[in-house]
Design an enzyme around this catalytic site. Structure first.
Site, PDB file in Angstrom:
ATOM      1  N   THR A 182       0.819  -1.211   0.000  1.00  0.00           N
ATOM      2  CA  THR A 182       0.000   0.000   0.000  1.00  0.00           C
ATOM      3  C   THR A 182       0.855   1.265   0.000  1.00  0.00           C
ATOM      4  O   THR A 182       1.912   1.319   0.617  1.00  0.00           O
ATOM      5  CB  THR A 182      -0.910  -0.019   1.244  1.00  0.00           C
ATOM      6  OG1 THR A 182      -1.647  -1.246   1.241  1.00  0.00           O
ATOM      7  CG2 THR A 182      -1.864   1.159   1.246  1.00  0.00           C
ATOM      8  N   GLU A 220      -7.118  -6.522   3.493  1.00  0.00           N
ATOM      9  CA  GLU A 220      -7.384  -7.725   2.686  1.00  0.00           C
ATOM     10  C   GLU A 220      -8.652  -7.587   1.851  1.00  0.00           C
ATOM     11  O   GLU A 220      -9.404  -8.541   1.689  1.00  0.00           O
ATOM     12  CB  GLU A 220      -7.501  -8.969   3.590  1.00  0.00           C
ATOM     13  CG  GLU A 220      -6.247  -9.316   4.353  1.00  0.00           C
ATOM     14  CD  GLU A 220      -5.109  -9.750   3.419  1.00  0.00           C
ATOM     15  OE1 GLU A 220      -5.406 -10.276   2.329  1.00  0.00           O
ATOM     16  OE2 GLU A 220      -3.939  -9.545   3.779  1.00  0.00           O
TER      17      GLU A 220
HETATM   18  C1  LIG Z   1      -4.143  -1.559  10.400  1.00  0.00           C
HETATM   19  C2  LIG Z   1      -3.748  -1.678   8.964  1.00  0.00           C
HETATM   20  C3  LIG Z   1      -2.684  -2.495   8.601  1.00  0.00           C
HETATM   21  C4  LIG Z   1      -2.250  -2.578   7.278  1.00  0.00           C
HETATM   22  N1  LIG Z   1      -1.169  -3.341   6.967  1.00  0.00           N
HETATM   23  C5  LIG Z   1      -0.686  -3.319   5.682  1.00  0.00           C
HETATM   24  C6  LIG Z   1       0.523  -4.010   5.348  1.00  0.00           C
HETATM   25  O1  LIG Z   1       1.129  -4.667   6.187  1.00  0.00           O
HETATM   26  N2  LIG Z   1       0.978  -3.919   4.079  1.00  0.00           N
HETATM   27  C7  LIG Z   1       0.332  -3.191   3.126  1.00  0.00           C
HETATM   28  O2  LIG Z   1       0.813  -3.125   2.009  1.00  0.00           O
HETATM   29  N3  LIG Z   1      -0.830  -2.538   3.412  1.00  0.00           N
HETATM   30  C8  LIG Z   1      -1.343  -2.580   4.665  1.00  0.00           C
HETATM   31  N4  LIG Z   1      -2.511  -1.899   4.971  1.00  0.00           N
HETATM   32  C9  LIG Z   1      -3.232  -1.168   3.933  1.00  0.00           C
HETATM   33  C10 LIG Z   1      -4.544  -1.828   3.528  1.00  0.00           C
HETATM   34  O3  LIG Z   1      -4.269  -2.951   2.742  1.00  0.00           O
HETATM   35  C11 LIG Z   1      -5.429  -0.815   2.782  1.00  0.00           C
HETATM   36  O4  LIG Z   1      -5.745   0.226   3.663  1.00  0.00           O
HETATM   37  C12 LIG Z   1      -6.689  -1.454   2.274  1.00  0.00           C
HETATM   38  O5  LIG Z   1      -6.385  -2.299   1.206  1.00  0.00           O
HETATM   39  C13 LIG Z   1      -7.725  -0.433   1.802  1.00  0.00           C
HETATM   40  O6  LIG Z   1      -7.218   0.362   0.810  1.00  0.00           O
HETATM   41  P1  LIG Z   1      -7.271   1.946   0.903  1.00  0.00           P
HETATM   42  O7  LIG Z   1      -6.788   2.339   2.229  1.00  0.00           O
HETATM   43  O8  LIG Z   1      -6.608   2.471  -0.276  1.00  0.00           O
HETATM   44  O9  LIG Z   1      -8.820   2.292   0.835  1.00  0.00           O
HETATM   45  P2  LIG Z   1      -9.607   2.957  -0.366  1.00  0.00           P
HETATM   46  O10 LIG Z   1      -9.688   2.007  -1.481  1.00  0.00           O
HETATM   47  O11 LIG Z   1      -9.088   4.304  -0.640  1.00  0.00           O
HETATM   48  O12 LIG Z   1     -11.034   3.051   0.300  1.00  0.00           O
HETATM   49  C14 LIG Z   1     -11.776   4.247   0.444  1.00  0.00           C
HETATM   50  C15 LIG Z   1     -13.227   3.945   0.125  1.00  0.00           C
HETATM   51  O13 LIG Z   1     -13.367   3.732  -1.275  1.00  0.00           O
HETATM   52  C16 LIG Z   1     -14.111   2.573  -1.527  1.00  0.00           C
HETATM   53  N5  LIG Z   1     -13.704   1.938  -2.761  1.00  0.00           N
HETATM   54  C17 LIG Z   1     -12.448   1.849  -3.252  1.00  0.00           C
HETATM   55  N6  LIG Z   1     -12.460   1.143  -4.386  1.00  0.00           N
HETATM   56  C18 LIG Z   1     -13.735   0.766  -4.624  1.00  0.00           C
HETATM   57  C19 LIG Z   1     -14.379   0.010  -5.650  1.00  0.00           C
HETATM   58  N7  LIG Z   1     -13.718  -0.513  -6.665  1.00  0.00           N
HETATM   59  N8  LIG Z   1     -15.720  -0.194  -5.560  1.00  0.00           N
HETATM   60  C20 LIG Z   1     -16.411   0.329  -4.548  1.00  0.00           C
HETATM   61  N9  LIG Z   1     -15.847   1.057  -3.553  1.00  0.00           N
HETATM   62  C21 LIG Z   1     -14.521   1.273  -3.590  1.00  0.00           C
HETATM   63  C22 LIG Z   1     -13.830   1.696  -0.323  1.00  0.00           C
HETATM   64  O14 LIG Z   1     -14.836   0.760  -0.143  1.00  0.00           O
HETATM   65  C23 LIG Z   1     -13.743   2.692   0.802  1.00  0.00           C
HETATM   66  O15 LIG Z   1     -15.040   2.927   1.307  1.00  0.00           O
HETATM   67  C24 LIG Z   1      -2.936  -1.834   6.287  1.00  0.00           C
HETATM   68  C25 LIG Z   1      -4.037  -1.035   6.650  1.00  0.00           C
HETATM   69  C26 LIG Z   1      -4.438  -0.953   7.972  1.00  0.00           C
HETATM   70  C27 LIG Z   1      -5.600  -0.064   8.329  1.00  0.00           C
END
Ligand SMILES: Cc1cc2nc3c(=O)[nH]c(=O)nc-3n(C[C@H](O)[C@H](O)[C@H](O)COP(=O)(O)OP(=O)(O)OC[C@H]3O[C@@H](n4cnc5c(N)ncnc54)[C@H](O)[C@@H]3O)c2cc1C
Ligand SMILES: Cc1cc2nc3c(=O)[nH]c(=O)nc-3n(C[C@H](O)[C@H](O)[C@H](O)COP(=O)(O)OP(=O)(O)OC[C@H]3O[C@@H](n4cnc5c(N)ncnc54)[C@H](O)[C@@H]3O)c2cc1C
Lengths: 672, 672
Positions: free
Chosen positions: B138, B435
């Site tokens: 990420t 995930e």
């Molecule tokens: C505690 C924690 C630990 C983590 N650990 C790791 C790690 O070890 N390694 C790593 O690489 N990452 C890690 N992450 C990151 C994590 O994988 C991402 O935060 C997660 O995949 C969500 O992506 P985002 O934050 O970009 O959310 P976004 O995708 O930006 O979500 C924002 C909103 O947009 C919506 N949305 C996005 N795309 C779509 C779609 N296609 N259709 C409908 N709605 C959509 C979502 O549902 C959400 O409501 C961690 C995150 C947390 C919170």
């Protein structure tokens, strides 16, 4: 830094002037101006900065909040704010002050329950803050059932005093805000004992700490109860009384008193007053629900408008590894996913709805206060009590869930304290529990509704639908468009509300016919009461929101009016969809109509989508009021804000991190 | 201290031997014994104490967690635990270790995506912890849509290296656990660039800190991203790469590689493997959901069994001031309020259900792994992928809400960190986002279901109901008792699930017939997809729970078997009641049947009430595993525990409190 381009585009293309809705929310241009003045004044004062709150330890935050409490009092003495200005000032400060309960409960309680002479003795010391008080009702063992409080106040005829005592561990006062470290007095709720008779709970002003050195007085053991899920700057406290004596004059004596000979006298009239105080607090909770939900939606909507994630949605949607890529420009704003709109825009509308409901409740309260001495007031108070209980329960529950939904809508970044949402949520959550736990409270609403229904719906302005209701009514909408109109929606909410009250009545009668005692029948119906109360409260909010929007419409330009009215309709449609079973199980709605409801929700979302940022901007929150949220910033520069916040993490203070030598180096170098 | 009398009485009168259900949960007596051994070993070691966690600052907690990480590795090297024993060990420790991602993602990723030679080079260094890695996918700007990641890995033919670079602010790696302060290596996901061509994202092992002094390597800027709503001991990190060079050999090369001349070669087969890894994680999340919800329900049920609040429920219920009172003995246990049972017991059943679902998923995975090279595996994998996505989404969402509901059920005391619930909740919440964000994930489930339905339900074992479904089916239950039987419930869940998939298909066809592009039609149906996926996942959980209970039944004594089967039925009835609209809007259930569902829920609650404490005791959590919750203690001595926790509050360390001289004294003495 320039405003984020997406956010700017949203604002440029918003179909109405956001100031029109700001006016709707504030009520007058004067109020807008005054609000902005007060907020500018607060934010120009570095003492009120909350910028580094999330990095502070609890003692650091507490000390900084005390500093704000001192400055707040200075401002009060300088500005002599009206009640509304005082609310604006607190909102502008946007930090819980450790002195809060002094203003919120201690002084009002003295005003409500003390005699004029007592008020004259105490209030000046309260106004000068020589006396800082708290409201000490809850104990370790009892909160909801205050009749069972254990603290005693025993009259001592020899010395003309009361002896305040905690006879057991569970009698320990526990939870009162301001008690832990700040207050030097408490309004203690205790069982009055005279000789070998108990007279139930009464209120006593009890000094806790000495006014000079703030040292605990003899027999008083008090402190903070520890960290919580929120409300970090408040010193919720415990207090154990070991036979502490106070003069007889310290019993709040407006409605009951004990004379020199230990003769107890009850004077009538308190119930109405205590009703009013409780209802004021509940109306305030309703209004605050709208305000807090508005903050969360502002953060989530702004962020969703600039967060770009995902190429145009395809069958298969979501993420998947693939071969093209890089950069965010070809991607959708996440607010363009219908599901993201569906999670956020109904909450935007709900925040407006609760705001209208809170305002309507305040206005009704004012009318009630004016008629306190007229004959009909008892019934009006009873109805208002029932309605405010149901509303408090509904609005705080929906808001608590709604803030968390907004947090989840921000994806990973919503999990960071820097988003502002964790603190907003944690601090808000108490509203579901205090002033009557939400599930418990519904019994008070339904008790009234059952009576009103038995009386043929004669319960007053909130209950007319109970008499109009017919079990075999059916929704008359013949198209999806008709489904989204106010008369159809209102009729559906009325039908549902009445049907569920009738259901509780029928259930209780059936149980009692099957030989259950009334107690058991009541207990067996509690689940249905929660449902019935919720239905009633939704009806009330819808009525108040619709009326408020209607009243404001005339003075509004058509695009703003259209947006407001769409919000009213979305509010109704969405919550109908959420509780669909309530509307379909008796066939009030047909399958086709239910499908129209769902279709109309999606249609309303898309219709409101262009206005989304404008609708939240209209609340006119400053970044400070949004808890310095990195995601909700007005200028949309979220990524730079997140980065600069990370640099301040306490874990980055040492390099390598504290614990490296002791634990990490041995691990890496295999010297375990 | 003796066990609380109410709790003891609940245990004495529990209708079955809790050990029978412990056996159901653990699967074998050997496992029970091994679990207890491991937990005793951990708890006898003071390094693993979490007792004062809630009073620590973040750096203090982090340092203490590092200490635990070191001791954990010592234990691993000594015990050489199996996978299951390792899970038991982590569960017994009950603290997130900063090294977590090394074990959970970094090493598995090397095993999955690196060649044998690479594994031989890296794994021994990983095993010895000389290399501590994290999984850096990420970025600040992208999480869900990984195809759009911005970090580049450019092949440098001159030096035979890759240059890892963060071209923009939003390309900053952001979120990876263990990255912030602990890891010295990262598996970096980056866009592979050779010459002027991009080859999509690939994985690269990148050293971050030097193995000797743990100092950041040249071109690497990394740190912790700051405080969060939970997961306090994890150093989720950021990392900016400024043209960092790594040898060509550091690209994970099992399924794609670049040769000395910059020629890119893709080798097939990775999709299945990456599917398997993802599905393992999702199955794990499902199982953990049950485990975490079980903790919350254990705390809330025990506390509700000993919390006495309120005299027998009367019409008028709830609190009201009055004249009698004092003490808690004549009062009800709050668990005796039907509404409290209704909030808790279905969650108790749901925790069991998720546990069964997690176990079933693990078993299916094992079967799939064994048939990876057979021809039919593609379809089986696709179906399992769809089901695990839907299950991850459902179970994590229900658990997150459920933990919070348990917290609210504890009244005021649930708001205290000492209850253990705020940390359980905050740390759990990430599961809704990581995930695959829960709402987004549902698209993957529904995509498969639509295909399966189009193919006449031929999607394999999870989709048979799609072909059996008829729109005009009606529920056949003729009494409330019949409503609560498995065949009736199962049929209802199948009908609902199939109907909603059909609904999504119909909606999309209607939109496309009305000339919407497929993309727009897909987007317009997202809300209904969330619903359809949820319905499918509930059906799967119900099937797995019912089958698990059925299989275990034979060996169980009748009272335990009855309790287990009642939980299955309560699970189905309760979630049917919650989504009642799904079952009534097409008249599958009549009003009378809907009323039976509600009646049957209440009947099941009362039937399970005597077993409530036994049902949670069966999970066999130690107090340490319950986060040292003051409310969930096995011995029920909650009030003493709360009191002794309060005494440790950091605000009580100084008297008067820090800030008194500066702010409080001037306030009290009117020297503002
Ligand atoms: C505690 C924690 C630990 C983590 N650990 C790791 C790690 O070890 N390694 C790593 O690489 N990452 C890690 N992450 C990151 C994590 O994988 C991402 O935060 C997660 O995949 C969500 O992506 P985002 O934050 O970009 O959310 P976004 O995708 O930006 O979500 C924002 C909103 O947009 C919506 N949305 C996005 N795309 C779509 C779609 N296609 N259709 C409908 N709605 C959509 C979502 O549902 C959400 O409501 C961690 C995150 C947390 C919170
Ligand atoms: C942040 C915070 C600030 C507070 N500030 C103050 C303060 O300043 N002064 C003060 O005096 N107190 C204060 N309180 C205490 C607060 O008023 C009580 O916590 C609240 O009234 C709930 O009571 P309880 O904690 O005893 O919950 P309980 O009543 O023990 O609730 C436990 C569960 O039992 C259920 N239950 C209880 N009775 C019934 C019933 N009759 N029917 C159905 N269900 C029932 C509840 O719904 C709940 O699920 C504060 C609490 C908090 C969290």
């Amino acid at each position: 830094m320039p405003v984020n381009a997406d956010l700017q585009r949203e604002r440029d293309s918003c179909p109405f002037d956001t100031e029109a809705l700001t006016l709707f929310l504030d009520g007058s241009t004067q109020r807008i101006a005054r609000r902005r003045e007060i907020s500018a004044m607060v934010e120009s004062d570095p003492v009120f900065s909350n910028a580094d709150n999330i990095f502070k330890t609890r003692p650091e935050r507490f000390a900084s909040a005390l500093r704000k409490a001192r400055r707040y009092e200075e401002l009060r003495q300088r500005l002599r704010p009206s009640r509304d200005e005082d609310l604006l000032l607190s909102a502008a400060i946007n930090e819980t002050l450790p002195t809060l309960l002094h203003y919120l409960m201690f002084m009002p309680n003295i005003r409500a329950l003390c005699t004029d002479a007592q008020q004259a003795a105490w209030l000046p010391r309260c106004e000068s803050l020589e006396v800082i008080g708290c409201y000490a009702q809850t104990e370790l063992g009892h909160g909801s059932n205050i009749r069972a409080l254990e603290t005693t106040a025993t009259f001592l005829p020899d010395t003309d005093e009361f002896e305040i005592h905690s006879p057991t561990l569970t009698a320990t006062k526990w939870w009162p805000g301001t008690l832990g470290r700040t207050a030097n007095h408490a309004m203690v709720i205790a069982q009055l004992v005279i000789g070998d008779r108990r007279y139930g709970i009464h209120n006593f002003i009890v000094p806790l700490r000495d006014v000079k050195a703030h040292a605990p007085l003899r027999g008083v053991r008090a402190g903070d109860i520890g960290p919580k899920i929120g409300f970090t700057t408040m010193d919720n406290g415990y207090c154990v009384f070991d036979r502490v004596r106070v003069p007889r004059a310290n019993m709040a004596a407006r409605y009951a008193s004990v004379d020199r000979h230990g003769v107890y006298t009850k004077k009538g009239g308190d119930s109405k007053i205590s009703y009013i105080t409780m209802m004021q607090v509940r109306a305030y909770i309703v209004e605050q629900a709208g305000y807090c939900l508005a903050k969360a939606t502002t953060i989530a909507v702004r962020y969703s408008a600039l967060r770009r994630q995902g190429f145009a949605p395809q069958a298969g949607g979501g993420s998947s590894s693939g071969s093209s890529g890089g950069g965010g420009s070809g991607e959708l704003q996440v607010l363009d996913y219908t599901v993201q709109m569906h999670r956020l825009l109904p909450l935007v509308a709900t925040a407006y709805a609760f705001h209208s409901a809170g305002r309507a409740m305040q206005q009704r309260l004012a009318r009630l206060e004016a008629m306190l001495d007229t004959p009909g007031v008892g019934a009006a108070l009873a109805e208002f009590h029932a309605s405010s209980s149901g509303l408090k329960s509904l609005c705080s529950a929906v808001t608590a869930d709604g803030i968390e939904d907004c947090r989840k809508c921000c994806g990973g970044h919503g999990y960071l304290a820097a988003s502002g949402l964790p603190e907003l949520l944690g601090t808000y959550l108490q509203n579901c529990t205090v002033e009557g736990e939400n599930h418990m409270l519904t019994q008070q609403t339904v008790k009234h509704l059952l009576k009103a229904m038995a009386a043929g719906g004669g319960g007053g302005e909130d209950c007319g639908h109970l008499s109009r209701w017919r079990p075999d009514e059916r929704c008359c909408a013949a198209t999806q468009e008709a489904m989204a109109t106010m008369p159809v929606l209102m009729a559906a909410f009325e039908h549902r509300a009445a049907r569920l009250v009738a259901g509780v009545g029928a259930l209780m009668r059936a149980r009692m016919a099957a030989d259950a005692a009334r107690d058991a029948a009541w207990n067996g119906a509690l689940v249905e009461m929660v449902r019935a109360s919720r239905a009633h409260a939704f009806l009330l909010v819808l009525r108040m929101f619709a009326a408020d929007a209607e009243a404001a419409s005339a003075a509004m330009a058509p695009p703003a009016r259209a947006a407001l009215q769409r919000m009213v309709s979305l509010f109704a449609l969405y919550w109908m969809e959420r509780d669909m079973g309530d509307f379909t199980e008796d066939s009030y709605l047909s399958l086709e109509q239910a499908t129209w409801v769902r279709g109309a929700v999606v249609a309303a979302l898309h219709a409101l989508r262009p206005a989304a940022v404008g609708l939240v901007d209209a609340w006119d929150f400053t970044d400070h009021q949004l808890g310095d949220s990195a995601l909700g910033r007005r200028d949309g520069n979220v990524y730079a804000a997140l980065m600069s916040s990370a640099l301040k993490s306490s874990l980055n203070a040492r390099d390598p991190v504290a614990g490296y030598e002791e634990s990490l180096r041995p691990l890496i170098t295999s010297r375990l």
